[in-house]
Design a protein around this motif. Structure first.
Motif, PDB file in Angstrom:
ATOM      1  N   TRP A   5      44.569  32.439  40.159  1.00 60.83           N
ATOM      2  CA  TRP A   5      44.941  33.840  40.357  1.00 60.83           C
ATOM      3  C   TRP A   5      46.126  33.987  41.312  1.00 60.83           C
ATOM      4  O   TRP A   5      46.976  34.859  41.113  1.00 60.83           O
ATOM      5  N   ALA A  32      46.116  40.551  39.348  1.00 59.48           N
ATOM      6  CA  ALA A  32      45.806  39.219  39.881  1.00 59.48           C
ATOM      7  C   ALA A  32      45.272  39.312  41.307  1.00 59.48           C
ATOM      8  O   ALA A  32      44.354  38.569  41.686  1.00 59.48           O
ATOM      9  N   ALA A  35      41.764  40.240  41.070  1.00 65.57           N
ATOM     10  CA  ALA A  35      40.983  39.074  40.637  1.00 65.57           C
ATOM     11  C   ALA A  35      40.772  38.100  41.794  1.00 65.57           C
ATOM     12  O   ALA A  35      39.706  37.479  41.905  1.00 65.57           O
ATOM     13  N   THR A  39      37.277  36.782  43.180  1.00 63.88           N
ATOM     14  CA  THR A  39      37.026  35.341  43.309  1.00 63.88           C
ATOM     15  C   THR A  39      36.443  35.028  44.679  1.00 63.88           C
ATOM     16  O   THR A  39      35.500  34.248  44.804  1.00 63.88           O
ATOM     17  N   GLN A  48      36.123  38.239  36.691  1.00 67.29           N
ATOM     18  CA  GLN A  48      37.472  38.147  37.260  1.00 67.29           C
ATOM     19  C   GLN A  48      38.512  38.505  36.196  1.00 67.29           C
ATOM     20  O   GLN A  48      39.451  39.259  36.465  1.00 67.29           O
ATOM     21  N   PHE A  52      40.995  41.721  36.188  1.00 63.44           N
ATOM     22  CA  PHE A  52      42.439  41.517  36.032  1.00 63.44           C
ATOM     23  C   PHE A  52      43.001  42.401  34.922  1.00 63.44           C
ATOM     24  O   PHE A  52      43.976  43.124  35.111  1.00 63.44           O
TER      25      PHE A  52
END
Length: 142
Positions: A5, A32, A35, A39, A48, A52
């Motif tokens: 990411w 991103a 995400a 994460t 995720q 995104f």
């Protein structure tokens, strides 16, 4: 997974820097980043990806139109388009090889025939379009 990411984030930011004011990939950079946050929160990979895609598409759909208008800046209208449809008089003959001159509302303009025909001095013409710094005119049949 965080490195993937971060790589997507970096690539999107670099792409945006290469194309300034085009707003090409900033939406994917934000997606991103979202995400990356998911994460860090140990969300499953499918979530995720969903975050995104969702964040990227939402920003693209909601923010891009307003941002595009803002970045366009001050567009100064020349008002030359007000001549379209107006009647003008040919002051210098228009040929296929050479522009002529027409007078419209007290102003002289370079002009070319819209249909590629010769238009004699003194003829009345209708302004059909503007192309660059010249008017495109059509002869009025009298």
């Amino acid at each position: 997974m965080i490195w993937v990411w971060l790589a997507v984030l970096a690539a999107a930011v670099i792409e945006e820097l290469v194309t300034p004011t085009a707003l090409v990939s900033i939406w994917f950079a934000a997606g991103a980043l979202a995400a990356v946050i998911f994460t860090i929160l140990h969300a499953p990979f499918w979530l995720q990806i969903a975050v995104f895609v969702l964040v990227s598409l939402l920003l693209l759909a909601l923010v891009r139109p307003a941002a595009t208008r803002y970045l366009r800046g001050n567009v100064v209208a020349t008002n030359a388009d007000r001549y379209i449809g107006a009647i003008a008089v040919v002051e210098q003959t228009i040929t296929t090889a050479r522009w002529g001159i027409v007078k419209v509302e007290g102003s002289s303009w370079s002009a070319a025939s819209y249909e590629g025909e010769r238009i004699e001095k003194g003829s009345r013409v209708k302004i059909v379009a503007i192309e660059g710094a010249k008017l495109l005119v059509a002869k009025i049949e009298e």
